[in-house]
Structure formats: structure tokens, C-alpha cells
Design an enzyme around this catalytic site. Sequence first.
Site, PDB file in Angstrom:
ATOM      1  N   GLU A  46       1.020  -1.262  -0.033  1.00 42.35           N
ATOM      2  CA  GLU A  46       0.077  -0.111   0.180  1.00 42.35           C
ATOM      3  C   GLU A  46       0.841   1.302  -0.046  1.00 42.35           C
ATOM      4  O   GLU A  46       1.852   1.259   0.751  1.00 42.35           O
ATOM      5  CB  GLU A  46      -0.871  -0.094   1.519  1.00 42.35           C
ATOM      6  CG  GLU A  46      -1.949   1.002   1.371  1.00 42.35           C
ATOM      7  CD  GLU A  46      -2.656   0.931   2.775  1.00 42.35           C
ATOM      8  OE1 GLU A  46      -3.911   1.615   2.768  1.00 42.35           O
ATOM      9  OE2 GLU A  46      -2.287   0.113   3.665  1.00 42.35           O
ATOM     10  N   LYS A 115      -9.120   2.490  -2.176  1.00 44.83           N
ATOM     11  CA  LYS A 115      -9.320   1.769  -0.914  1.00 44.83           C
ATOM     12  C   LYS A 115     -10.984   2.275  -0.391  1.00 44.83           C
ATOM     13  O   LYS A 115     -11.370   3.531  -0.616  1.00 44.83           O
ATOM     14  CB  LYS A 115      -8.537   2.224  -0.098  1.00 44.83           C
ATOM     15  CG  LYS A 115      -8.422   1.424   1.465  1.00 44.83           C
ATOM     16  CD  LYS A 115      -7.497   1.773   2.335  1.00 44.83           C
ATOM     17  CE  LYS A 115      -7.215   1.134   3.505  1.00 44.83           C
ATOM     18  NZ  LYS A 115      -5.917   1.262   4.298  1.00 44.83           N
ATOM     19  N   CYS A 167      -5.588  -3.168   2.236  1.00 42.51           N
ATOM     20  CA  CYS A 167      -5.331  -3.304   3.779  1.00 42.51           C
ATOM     21  C   CYS A 167      -6.670  -3.333   4.439  1.00 42.51           C
ATOM     22  O   CYS A 167      -7.320  -4.536   4.845  1.00 42.51           O
ATOM     23  CB  CYS A 167      -4.789  -1.971   4.165  1.00 42.51           C
ATOM     24  SG  CYS A 167      -3.925  -2.438   5.987  1.00 42.51           S
ATOM     25  N   LEU A 355      -5.525 -55.699   5.955  1.00 46.48           N
ATOM     26  CA  LEU A 355      -5.499 -54.287   6.432  1.00 46.48           C
ATOM     27  C   LEU A 355      -7.046 -53.736   6.645  1.00 46.48           C
ATOM     28  O   LEU A 355      -7.329 -53.373   7.583  1.00 46.48           O
ATOM     29  CB  LEU A 355      -4.934 -53.311   5.323  1.00 46.48           C
ATOM     30  CG  LEU A 355      -4.320 -51.925   5.753  1.00 46.48           C
ATOM     31  CD1 LEU A 355      -3.521 -52.249   7.021  1.00 46.48           C
ATOM     32  CD2 LEU A 355      -3.634 -51.221   4.703  1.00 46.48           C
ATOM     33  N   LYS A 597     -21.472 -51.425  -9.315  1.00 45.34           N
ATOM     34  CA  LYS A 597     -21.264 -52.065  -7.973  1.00 45.34           C
ATOM     35  C   LYS A 597     -21.362 -50.755  -7.049  1.00 45.34           C
ATOM     36  O   LYS A 597     -21.984 -50.888  -5.723  1.00 45.34           O
ATOM     37  CB  LYS A 597     -19.749 -52.425  -7.868  1.00 45.34           C
ATOM     38  CG  LYS A 597     -19.698 -53.857  -8.568  1.00 45.34           C
ATOM     39  CD  LYS A 597     -18.122 -54.156  -8.427  1.00 45.34           C
ATOM     40  CE  LYS A 597     -17.842 -55.635  -9.477  1.00 45.34           C
ATOM     41  NZ  LYS A 597     -16.420 -55.923  -8.898  1.00 45.34           N
TER      42      LYS A 597
END
Length: 629
Positions: A46, A115, A167, A355, A597
Site C-alpha cells: 500500500e 481503498k 489493507c 488391512l 457396484k
Amino acid sequence: MYNGFVRIAAAVPQLRVADCAFNVEQIISLAKQAEDERVQVVCFPELCITGYTCGDLFHQQKLLEEAEKALSRLSFATFMLTTALIVGMPVRAGGRLYNAAVVLQGGHVLGVVPKTHIPNHHEFYEGRWFASGASVPDVVTVDGHTVPFGTRLLFTDGAFTFGIELCEDLWSAIPPSSQHALHGAEVLFNLSASNELVGKQAYRRQLVEQQSARCRAAYVYASAGVGESTTDLVFAGNALIAENGTLLQQSVRFCREPQLVVADVDVERLQSERLHNPGFAQGCFPDGYQTVAIEEAHYKAFDLRRTIGKHPFIPSDAKRDEHCADLLAIQATGLAKRWQHARAQTVVVGVSGGLDSTLALLVCARAADLLGYDRRRITGITMPGFGTTGRTYDNALGLMRSLGITVREISIKDACLQHFKDIAHDPEVHDVTYENAQARERTQVLMDVANQENGLVVGTGDLSELALGWATYNGDHMSMYGVNSGVPKTLVRYLVDWIADQEGGDTGRILKDVLDTPVSPELLPADAEGNIAQKTEDLVGPYELHDFFLYYLVRHGFTPEKILFLAQEAFKDDYSTDEIRKWLATFLRRFFAQQFKRSCMPDGPKVGSVSLSPRGDWRMPSDAVAFVL
């Protein structure tokens, strides 16, 4: 843009307060560096041309004239650059002074964004010098050119779009960047001058990360550096680049040298995120926004400055405990609800020593604990077949005993041999009939025992197997509740390893050996040494690759070409391009062919961002034509 990626940067130049000539030379130097590094857009802090801390000097004509001269110098010096620049400076318009961001490319000013939210509290007194950009003329003349002016400007090269705020805008209740995102900006830039206070950095970073996540955008934040006045405040040169909630890069704070922070943003990923979010489609209606064209820069191939993780389903080690505890809790809570609702006396689970069945059994134990049930209400059944090895058999029995459940052993060999005789199948022919008959026999045993004991059959198949269709239809494909249906294979392994560390003792030791055992359905006879002969990953490919493909296909809808590119980046040290291409083709073929499936898969809990449930996340026709690589 290259393979969906855009290279962007945040720059923190050296600075002298009110010395515009010096400041612009520093900006030029970093702009040229950005060009050399093939950056598409670079954002500076800025008021970087004058310095943010000029105070009442902003009312001096000399400073404003010098700032305008500096802008002309910047335009001339960057005439040959293709990188777009966003710089901060005071801009006069309609008798007012604005704290603004000026966008340049190729030596031309393209637009100016003022801004919106002007802070006038605590250490900030911008209202003393600057007007809000909430209501401004549509155009402004800068550097001899009349260009678009306003808070509702977007800039695009046709491939991606960016918006700008300054900002305090980010710190407001409704940041302008939220509207920019709703109107198509995938990248948001913030020119800032945020001073340092103890603890402020963490909050600032959270703001940037959260805004990028909320907007499904990349957020580039460039804040003033140590060259600003230290009369009352100190600035640290904080530059941050985040993408959809994840910080990609950041500067070194309090550094006295100029910094260019560069990141490659996956714009295609952000666009995919928005396609799945109806809020963006509902918000993208014209209400005063204007789009300014920029030229596409650096669209040719470049080395990606970004690490593509190999295992997108696995959390970082820093979050291991939290994520694994949540994952197990979701699975166990889902099963506990179903167990209680069904008024079942027991849950029945087939335990192979592999697993997936191991994780399913662990979830059953946790669900029993949640309900305050004796673990003996869990019936674990090991069902040795023609391919069962001593290692998996021993692990199955040992794990069930260590968890204190009811243990049953029911061999399926005689039943399968009788079945082969009934259907006139030669048991020496080890084809798909030979394999699937065993899987279906095991499911029949589980279902019938559940009937005997007023039980609920718990499925063991995981998300990766569902994606590949690596399950026997109406065999291990079927259950009354599939606790692993939302957990991909790589995450199953990660979770079981975590539980092993938590449990320790005999349970932990057995779990570690299960992790070291090759993944296999054990439907073919063992080799001469009694070891597993049928290894899943030798047949369908590495699960870590398939999970990678699954994530980017389903979660982000990427093309096969984009997935291949990402996989090459992630696994360049592990697999050749030909290997990756081969297994990706296998994945795509199987994923499309096996949808039937998934269309009738049992209930099961979603645990992560990807699910293939036909009732929720994934609704696909079973006869769709497969994508071709």
C-alpha cells in the site's frame, strides 16, 4: 496459465519515506525480477510509491506531483515487461485524494482501484487525508491516460480473473474481496500497510487463510516493510500467499532486503471448487462490475514452484493425532448409531488378517466401547480358504483375542468344493469363478451367522476398492453397514498405524505386522513357501497412485491430462511417466466400468472430502463412456 497454474507474487521493496524517485527504482527492480521469474501478476504494498507513513505530507502538492512523476517513470521502465504490476499510490480525482492501487502492464495503466474502508482509529488516521472509494467517478486520469476507476473493477486475461482490495478492506465485516470472488475473481490481491504488534501476525495470517478459503480463491497479501517511518509504528514487510485456506508462501518478516514471494496457484482447482458451490453461481450477476482486459503472460511451460503431495488423503504429521482421532470417531459413531437402531445383539465381521478387515474390527471395538457394550458382543469370524496363509491366519486370531471379542473359525474350503461340484467347475482352474465363489461363500457365512445371532454384518471394503470395483459383486461388496466405505487405502494404512502406536502391547505388535503384509484377497493358493501369491497392487497398480487419481478426478473434476501432469510432479522420484500413464489408464477404465457396484453399495459414513455414495456425493450412470487418456 500453464496446466491450470498461474504464477503470482507479492513484493516488498526497499523504501524511503517521501522519496518517490528512490522508491520507484526499487519497484522497477523487483518488477524485472518478477518478469525473469515468469510471474503473471505481482502485487506491491500500500502506498509503496510514496511510503505509507508520510502523514500530513500527503497534503503537500510536491509529494503528489513526485508520485505522479514516479508512476510515469514506472510506466516507461516496464514498457517491455509482460508481468502485470499492482502498485500503491495516492491518486487525485474530483477534488479528493484516494489511497489507491494502480494496475499496469506493458507500460500502460489499465485501471485504478481505491481503498473502500478508511481506518481512523487507534494508530491509523487515514481519514485525515484520504476519501473512501465507495463512491467515485467511473474514470480517472493518471499518467496522461483516462482509465477505469472504482472498487468494482476486475482484471482478466481470459484464463483467470483477479480483484483488488487494500489493507483495512480485509479487516472489515464484509470485505470487498468477497464480492470480487462472487463475480468471478479467482485471485485476490491486497496492498497493505499493517504494522506489527505482539500476536498480530498470527491473526493476520488467519485472516488471509480464512478469506482465501471463504472465497475459494488465492489471496495475495503484500504489506509495507521496514523502510517505513518508525516514529510511532514498526512495519515488518509481511507478504503472504494463500490458496483456498492453505498458506503457500510467506516472506521473512523484519528483513532489510527486498523480497519477492512467488507461488504457483492452481486456478483450475479453484474453479472446480466453485462449480461445486452454488453460492458462487447465485452471486454472479452484474451489479456495477467492470472487467478490464490484460494480456496473458508467461503461458508457456515452467518448472512448477509448488510441492504436489503424493498422498492427498493423508493429513500432515502435525495434525496426525487430531485427524486420526476424528476419523475413528466418525466411523465408530456411525456404526454405534446403526447397531443401536437395529437393536442387534451383535455385530458380525469377517477378519482375514488383512488391512481393511483389521480396521473394521478396530472400529467395531470402539463402537462397542462408545455404547458401553461388552466387546464379546462382537463376533469376529476368520474363514480360511484356499489362499489363506499362516501369517494372515495367525494375525486374525491374535488380533481378535487381544481385543477380547467372540472368536469363530469357519473354513470355507469344503463348502466351495461342493459348490464347484454343483456348478461343474474344475477346482484346478483358478479363474474368476474360482475366486469369486470364495468371496461369496464368506459373505454367505457372515450373513447367516448374523441371522443366527440377531446380528449386523459390518463391511470391510474401503473407498479405493469401491473406486476400482475391486470387490466381488454380492460377495465382499455387500454388508449391512460399511464402516470403511469412505476411507481410501492410503488412509486406512495411516489410521491403522496410528492405532498401533496408541494401543501398543500385543495389539500394537499385531497391527504393525498387518501393515507389513502385502495387500491381497488371498483367493489363489499360496506359493511353494506358503507366502501370499496374489498381490493386489501387482494386478491393479499401486494404491498410492490410485488414491491420487481418485482424489483429483472426483474431488476436483480434473481432466486425465491434468491428473497425469500432477502425478508426474508428485511421483517423479518413484514412477516413470509410462508407469503413471499405464496405471491412470487402468484406473479410468475400471472406475467407469465398475460404477454398477457403487450404485447399490451399502450404507456407510462419509469421513473426508471424497465419497462415492450413490445417495450423496457421487451419482453417475453405470453405462457412461470412460474418459480416455
